[in-house]
Design a protein around this motif. Structure first.
Motif, mmCIF file in Angstrom:
data_model
loop_
_atom_site.group_PDB
_atom_site.id
_atom_site.type_symbol
_atom_site.label_atom_id
_atom_site.label_comp_id
_atom_site.label_asym_id
_atom_site.label_seq_id
_atom_site.Cartn_x
_atom_site.Cartn_y
_atom_site.Cartn_z
ATOM 1 N N LEU A 67 0.619 -17.495 -2.038
ATOM 2 C CA LEU A 67 2.047 -17.548 -1.718
ATOM 3 C C LEU A 67 1.562 -16.021 -1.746
ATOM 4 C CD1 LEU A 67 3.736 -19.045 -4.321
ATOM 5 C CD2 LEU A 67 4.127 -19.704 -1.935
ATOM 6 N N ALA A 68 2.598 -15.097 -1.069
ATOM 7 C CA ALA A 68 2.451 -13.694 -0.332
ATOM 8 C C ALA A 68 3.230 -13.118 -0.460
ATOM 9 C CB ALA A 68 1.509 -13.277 0.479
ATOM 10 N N PHE A 69 3.575 -12.205 -0.496
ATOM 11 C CA PHE A 69 5.392 -11.337 -0.755
ATOM 12 C C PHE A 69 5.231 -10.795 1.201
ATOM 13 C CE2 PHE A 69 7.970 -8.498 -0.704
ATOM 14 C CZ PHE A 69 9.959 -8.734 -1.216
ATOM 15 N N ASP A 70 5.957 -11.086 2.333
ATOM 16 C CA ASP A 70 7.110 -10.796 2.799
ATOM 17 C C ASP A 70 7.971 -9.538 2.744
ATOM 18 O OD1 ASP A 70 7.590 -10.292 5.975
ATOM 19 O OD2 ASP A 70 5.729 -11.421 6.176
ATOM 20 N N GLN A 71 7.286 -8.109 3.328
ATOM 21 C CA GLN A 71 8.287 -7.457 3.283
ATOM 22 C C GLN A 71 9.232 -7.432 4.067
ATOM 23 O OE1 GLN A 71 6.138 -3.659 2.518
ATOM 24 N NE2 GLN A 71 5.485 -3.993 0.839
ATOM 25 N N VAL A 77 6.002 -16.374 1.511
ATOM 26 C CA VAL A 77 5.113 -16.981 2.956
ATOM 27 C C VAL A 77 3.949 -17.382 1.980
ATOM 28 C CG1 VAL A 77 6.415 -15.931 4.689
ATOM 29 C CG2 VAL A 77 4.068 -14.805 3.294
ATOM 30 N N ALA A 78 3.741 -19.150 2.428
ATOM 31 C CA ALA A 78 2.126 -19.505 2.421
ATOM 32 C C ALA A 78 1.140 -18.843 3.510
ATOM 33 C CB ALA A 78 2.249 -21.186 2.560
ATOM 34 N N ARG A 79 0.333 -18.488 2.885
ATOM 35 C CA ARG A 79 -1.135 -17.661 3.828
ATOM 36 C C ARG A 79 -2.399 -18.687 3.948
ATOM 37 N NH1 ARG A 79 2.068 -14.926 7.215
ATOM 38 N NH2 ARG A 79 3.111 -13.162 6.179
ATOM 39 N N ALA A 271 21.612 -21.270 3.053
ATOM 40 C CA ALA A 271 21.276 -22.569 2.110
ATOM 41 C C ALA A 271 20.093 -21.462 1.835
ATOM 42 C CB ALA A 271 21.700 -23.492 4.058
ATOM 43 N N PHE A 272 19.730 -20.540 2.268
ATOM 44 C CA PHE A 272 18.456 -19.999 1.719
ATOM 45 C C PHE A 272 18.241 -18.114 1.516
ATOM 46 C CE2 PHE A 272 17.415 -23.150 4.718
ATOM 47 C CZ PHE A 272 16.570 -23.932 4.300
ATOM 48 N N GLY A 273 19.104 -17.769 1.003
ATOM 49 C CA GLY A 273 19.448 -16.713 0.895
ATOM 50 C C GLY A 273 18.696 -14.911 1.825
ATOM 51 N N ARG A 274 18.529 -15.985 3.334
ATOM 52 C CA ARG A 274 17.608 -15.237 3.534
ATOM 53 C C ARG A 274 17.988 -15.396 5.319
ATOM 54 N NH1 ARG A 274 11.531 -16.188 3.552
ATOM 55 N NH2 ARG A 274 11.079 -18.616 2.449
ATOM 56 N N GLU A 275 17.507 -14.591 5.749
ATOM 57 C CA GLU A 275 17.267 -14.879 7.132
ATOM 58 C C GLU A 275 16.682 -15.131 8.146
ATOM 59 O OE1 GLU A 275 19.237 -11.588 10.012
ATOM 60 O OE2 GLU A 275 20.247 -10.523 8.463
ATOM 61 N N PRO A 276 16.658 -16.314 8.843
ATOM 62 C CA PRO A 276 15.329 -16.302 9.889
ATOM 63 C C PRO A 276 14.665 -15.724 10.719
ATOM 64 C CG PRO A 276 18.039 -17.403 10.452
ATOM 65 C CD PRO A 276 17.739 -16.393 9.174
ATOM 66 N N HIS A 277 13.229 -15.504 10.980
ATOM 67 C CA HIS A 277 13.418 -14.822 11.812
ATOM 68 C C HIS A 277 13.264 -15.278 13.184
ATOM 69 C CE1 HIS A 277 9.963 -16.688 9.657
ATOM 70 N NE2 HIS A 277 9.256 -16.473 10.734
ATOM 71 N N MET A 297 2.994 -23.694 9.078
ATOM 72 C CA MET A 297 2.204 -24.095 8.187
ATOM 73 C C MET A 297 2.891 -22.419 6.991
ATOM 74 S SD MET A 297 -0.481 -25.667 8.581
ATOM 75 C CE MET A 297 -1.534 -24.286 6.875
ATOM 76 N N GLU A 298 3.143 -21.752 8.004
ATOM 77 C CA GLU A 298 3.441 -20.745 6.469
ATOM 78 C C GLU A 298 5.002 -21.077 5.490
ATOM 79 O OE1 GLU A 298 5.591 -17.203 8.039
ATOM 80 O OE2 GLU A 298 3.767 -16.228 9.207
ATOM 81 N N GLY A 299 5.477 -22.321 5.742
ATOM 82 C CA GLY A 299 6.467 -22.605 4.721
ATOM 83 C C GLY A 299 7.538 -22.115 4.352
ATOM 84 N N SER A 300 7.611 -21.467 5.496
ATOM 85 C CA SER A 300 8.992 -20.828 5.519
ATOM 86 C C SER A 300 10.817 -22.261 5.672
ATOM 87 C CB SER A 300 9.572 -19.644 6.628
ATOM 88 O OG SER A 300 8.601 -18.806 6.509
ATOM 89 N N PRO A 301 11.554 -21.798 5.054
ATOM 90 C CA PRO A 301 12.611 -22.394 5.417
ATOM 91 C C PRO A 301 12.898 -22.715 6.342
ATOM 92 C CG PRO A 301 12.506 -20.526 3.959
ATOM 93 C CD PRO A 301 12.002 -20.229 4.344
#
Length: 586
Positions: A67-71, A77-79, A271-277, A297-301
């Motif tokens: 797991l890595a933090f994406d600024q 996100v999963a790397r 639902a997820f507290g953040r905007e989707p890219h 693969m990144e596992g984003s919601p």
């Protein structure tokens, strides 16, 4: 440079690094040590496996990931772990060492670098990493079938989800919601999003501002119901085994600025507290598949494919990811397919967008119609995205109130069967039906009607019936006007024969295409249409309907078959069974 030469250079670099390490350097205190055994690499890799599995921080997502933090996204996100990054991680959690014999015969321990070749061996050890599975990253509560809501953060072994940014909902969702609680929650959601231009919604005009709002005093229409179902699906998606995707579309050209992307972002924020890219489709189908694989693969919601304008969208990979768990995806940069438990919510937006082929039954459709040529010029009294961000706990609690009421209620009405999503129907669709919403499954037939390929096949079958009724016909005898419907490029007859072979058994526009195999060496396969209806029931394992009596001679003779050519005349009937069969039938 050949592969063997590259391996020799890498081995030399590893050996040089070990030799240059000073023997007198103190070993790191507190870290487990791992002995580098070049002659027994399996033992070193097994020891590394045990250390990494107990250290934590690595997960199994078909391949080892961290797991890595994406600024930019403001979340984890999963790397995918590479061999070089694994060497670094190994040195962070343990202290590799080697044994060295001094001139006086004394054997001492010395610091060593983990060889990259051993890292590659570890990554290739599929199925024995002993890492916890990572099914996704979620910022929504984990839900259970009995109505329980879990708002804890961190890794959840039961669901395989990494949870973060989950709001505290204690006291906001009633323990046993009543029908009145669920109705009030639905009214809150509708009032919040009434400024969106759902195509079939009843509207009222605010004379002061000139803006049309959805009339929330009447039951929601199909498009508003699809949005509410999609929003509740987003909240429940991390806890659902499978769930349909969401399609937000508008008319070509005049649909630009209708609010498709804004609606998708609001759903993700709640639902997820953040905007989707947003991800575009790319220039080729191959590029699209690569982008979908990378996002999964990144596992984003959320997997958010934006600006899919003026196309009938199709993707075998996306169809598999929506209705298969685990689904098989390809790891970028490798010729390797892995099994992936994808828990992402899939959202597609575009003008003039439809979904083709098997994707038609996998989507909740939401159509927006701003009823103006310049939708972007509309003014609104509030910033809806900022509002839902500030009110996320309140809106999330309202949706979970509806969900919990549906889980605890008994004898809720059931809608149309939607294959592949048996859990989604009672969790999301049925409670909303009980509250007066429309059934999103009814839109599946409309999505199929928008599929250009289905339309062409339906037109082909109808024209066939007008010309030949139910007569068996070989592909070569079909008229040019008929074949031009499915063969507009005018390709050879072999293309038509191959197409009919693939369409055998297809049911479309009230017909089913049947195939009769060739009889004998010189025969050809024939095709015939049959009308379908309620009188055709399920067939048994022998192909007969339950209410169908076996054919007898009283029913009339079989239709004549095409005569067999005589060939060279050298074959007797004893050596030509096909000819004997034809003569017997005649």
């Amino acid at each position: 440079m050949t592969g063997a030469a590259v391996n020799r250079v890498a081995a030399a670099i590893d050996a040089a690094a070990e030799i240059e390490d000073p023997v007198t350097e103190p070993l790191d205190a507190g870290k487990p040590r791992i002995l580098i055994e070049h002659c027994d690499p399996d033992r070193t890799v097994a020891a590394l496996r045990d250390i990494l599995s107990s250290a934590g921080g690595l997960y199994d997502r078909g391949v080892p990931v961290r797991l890595a933090f994406d600024q930019l996204q403001g979340a984890a996100v999963a790397r995918v772990i590479t061999a070089d990054s694994l060497v670094r991680i190994a040195h962070e959690v343990c202290r590799p060492f080697a044994l060295k014999e001094l001139r006086d015969g004394t054997v001492v321990e010395k610091n060593a670098r983990l060889p990259r070749s051993l890292a590659v061996m570890y990554l290739d050890w599929r199925g024995d990493w002993r890492l916890p599975p990572l099914n996704g990253i979620a910022s929504a509560p984990v839900l259970e079938n009995d109505g329980t809501i879990h708002c804890d953060e961190g890794y959840d072994r039961g669901s395989g989800l990494w949870r973060e940014n989950v709001p505290a909902l204690a006291g906001l969702v009633p323990d046993r919601p009543t029908l009145g609680d669920a109705t009030a929650a639905l009214r809150l959601i509708r009032e919040t999003f009434k400024t969106f231009c759902f195509a079939d919604a009843s509207t009222v005009r605010d004379e002061a501002t000139g803006i049309e709002f959805v009339d929330t005093s009447v039951p929601p229409g199909q498009d508003e119901s699809g949005f509410i179902a999609g929003l509740l699906t987003a909240v429940c998606r991390p806890s659902l085994h499978l769930a349909p995707a969401i399609l937000i579309h508008a008319a070509p050209m005049s649909g630009a600025g209708a609010g498709k992307g804004l609606l998708a972002r609001c759903m993700s924020i709640i639902a997820f507290g953040r905007e989707p890219h947003a991800v575009t489709s790319g220039s080729t189908a191959e590029e699209l598949e690569k982008r979908i694989s990378a996002e999964l693969m990144e596992g984003s919601p959320v997997l958010f494919l934006d600006n899919l304008n003026n196309k009938a969208f199709k993707s075998d990979l996306l169809a598999s990811a929506i209705t298969e768990r685990p689904a098989r995806v390809r790891v970028l940069g490798r010729s390797q397919m892995v099994q992936l438990n994808a828990s992402a919510l899939v959202i597609l937006t575009g003008n003039g967008l439809s979904v083709a082929e098997d994707l038609a039954r996998r989507f909740i459709a939401i159509e927006l119609d701003p009823r103006t040529e310049n939708p972007e010029a509309r003014a609104f009294p509030n910033d809806i995205q900022a509002e839902v961000t500030a009110r996320r706990p309140e809106l999330l609690a309202a949706l979970l109130t509806i969900w919990r009421w549906g889980r605890l209620a008994r004898d809720l009405p059931k809608g149309r069967t939607l294959g592949s999503f048996p859990q989604w129907c009672p969790w999301v669709r049925d409670p909303l039906l009980a509250l007066g919403c429309c059934d999103p499954a009814e839109r599946v037939s409309e999505a199929k009607e928008r599929d250009g390929r289905r339309q062409a096949i339906g037109e082909f079958f109808s024209a066939w019936w007008d010309s030949y009724r139910d007569r068996p016909m070989p592909a070569r005898d079909l008229g040019d006007e008929l074949t031009r419907i499915v063969n507009p490029q005018g390709r050879d007859r072999q293309y038509v024969s191959s197409l009919l072979e693939k369409l055998a058994g297809t049911r479309m526009s009230g017909f089913v295409l049947t195939r009769q195999p060739a009889a004998g060496k010189w025969g050809v396969a024939t095709y015939a249409l049959k009308m379908t209806g309620e009188q055709q029931r399920h067939r048994d394992h022998r192909g007969h309907r339950a209410d169908e009596a076996p054919q007898t001679d009283a029913e009339g003779p079989m239709p004549p078959m095409t005569p067999m050519p005589s060939g060279t005349g050298e074959k007797s009937e004893l050596h030509d069974p096909g000819r004997q069969q034809w003569k017997a039938r005649v």
